[in-house]
Write an enzyme that holds these catalytic residues in place. Sequence first.
Site, PDB file in Angstrom:
ATOM      1  N   LEU A  50       0.827  -1.200   0.000  1.00  0.00           N
ATOM      2  CA  LEU A  50       0.000   0.000   0.000  1.00  0.00           C
ATOM      3  C   LEU A  50       0.867   1.259   0.000  1.00  0.00           C
ATOM      4  CD1 LEU A  50      -3.020   0.910   0.287  1.00  0.00           C
ATOM      5  CD2 LEU A  50      -2.586   1.014   2.762  1.00  0.00           C
TER       6      LEU A  50
ATOM      7  N   GLN B  62       0.764  -5.533   1.390  1.00  0.00           N
ATOM      8  CA  GLN B  62      -0.276  -5.916   0.444  1.00  0.00           C
ATOM      9  C   GLN B  62       0.315  -6.541  -0.817  1.00  0.00           C
ATOM     10  OE1 GLN B  62      -2.747  -2.760  -1.139  1.00  0.00           O
ATOM     11  NE2 GLN B  62      -4.401  -4.147  -1.703  1.00  0.00           N
TER      12      GLN B  62
ATOM     13  N   ASP C 287      10.555  -1.472   8.780  1.00  0.00           N
ATOM     14  CA  ASP C 287      11.924  -1.998   8.913  1.00  0.00           C
ATOM     15  C   ASP C 287      12.163  -3.148   7.948  1.00  0.00           C
ATOM     16  OD1 ASP C 287      12.648  -0.253  10.927  1.00  0.00           O
ATOM     17  OD2 ASP C 287      12.250  -1.659  12.549  1.00  0.00           O
TER      18      ASP C 287
ATOM     19  N   ASP D 125      19.763  -7.282  10.350  1.00  0.00           N
ATOM     20  CA  ASP D 125      19.975  -6.536   9.115  1.00  0.00           C
ATOM     21  C   ASP D 125      18.874  -6.914   8.128  1.00  0.00           C
ATOM     22  OD1 ASP D 125      20.760  -5.396   6.761  1.00  0.00           O
ATOM     23  OD2 ASP D 125      22.736  -6.319   6.684  1.00  0.00           O
TER      24      ASP D 125
END
Length: 293
Positions: free
Chosen positions: A17, A84, A262, A276
């Site tokens: 989205l 999404q 993230d 990471d």
Amino acid sequence: MQRNATTQYPILLVHGLFGFESIGNIALFHGIKQALRQAGARVFIPYLSATHSNELRGEQLLAQIDRVLAGTGAAKINVIGHSQGALAARYAAAMQPKKVASVTSVSGPNHGSELADYLRKALIPDRLPEHVAATVATLFAEFLSLLSGHPQLPQNAIAALNALTTESVGTFNDKYPQGLPNTWGGTGKELVNGVRYFSWSGILKGSLVDEGPNLFDPLHSLCRAFSRYFTTEAEENDGLVGRYSSHLGTVIRSDYPLDHMDTINQTAGLVRKGVDPVDLYVQHAERLRNLGL
């Protein structure tokens, strides 16, 4: 040590989205495409509507899968969908399994989002707040598409919101159940109709004051604020998607200490220590390579 992520089939990174490939110097999958290419993978980012239904975005994805297959001569595609984008990837694989080698859901709302449920209830259909929110969100999506170089893409913010509720995703899942767990919080079949299914996601841990430098990440603070609207997975969500709602196929891990943004390395590389996010993609490409994909 040189990494080897030379997968047999190209990789498509599919945004969710309000997503895009890049606007100026801002890449949504920050550093991920470059890291995969440096490790030997062929990587493409398709352009889909920033706001629309899962099925329409899935059809857009299928059209671009055909373009990549024609351009590369490959027989199949490995699709990695964020948020999404995972639902668009699932739709594409269900409709054309012979063209898809694998589907990987990264923070995908595979059983819907409690945040979308809250927003849907707050924006009562045909009432003024819904019209205002729809207009603003759609205009924003059109602005993003213009800046990213794809102003022709249709946008529909209410269709996107409706597509992400638990009820609507439940209907979607009835049509396209491939890779879904049979039990809440479980894992699904990895191999269905010749397509391999995987998933990973993160959750918010501790409190904001425990975050160190991440305290100053506005996207992380936004995820923390959104997290308050979760009830079923109140302590197990990334701010936009619940941990168990994200499960699909082989669950690599669903409790990485990462918020929703993230997992595409938005500001994470600047402020977060430990996991990471970029390396998770390279590791997964190596996994796909080892499977002959």
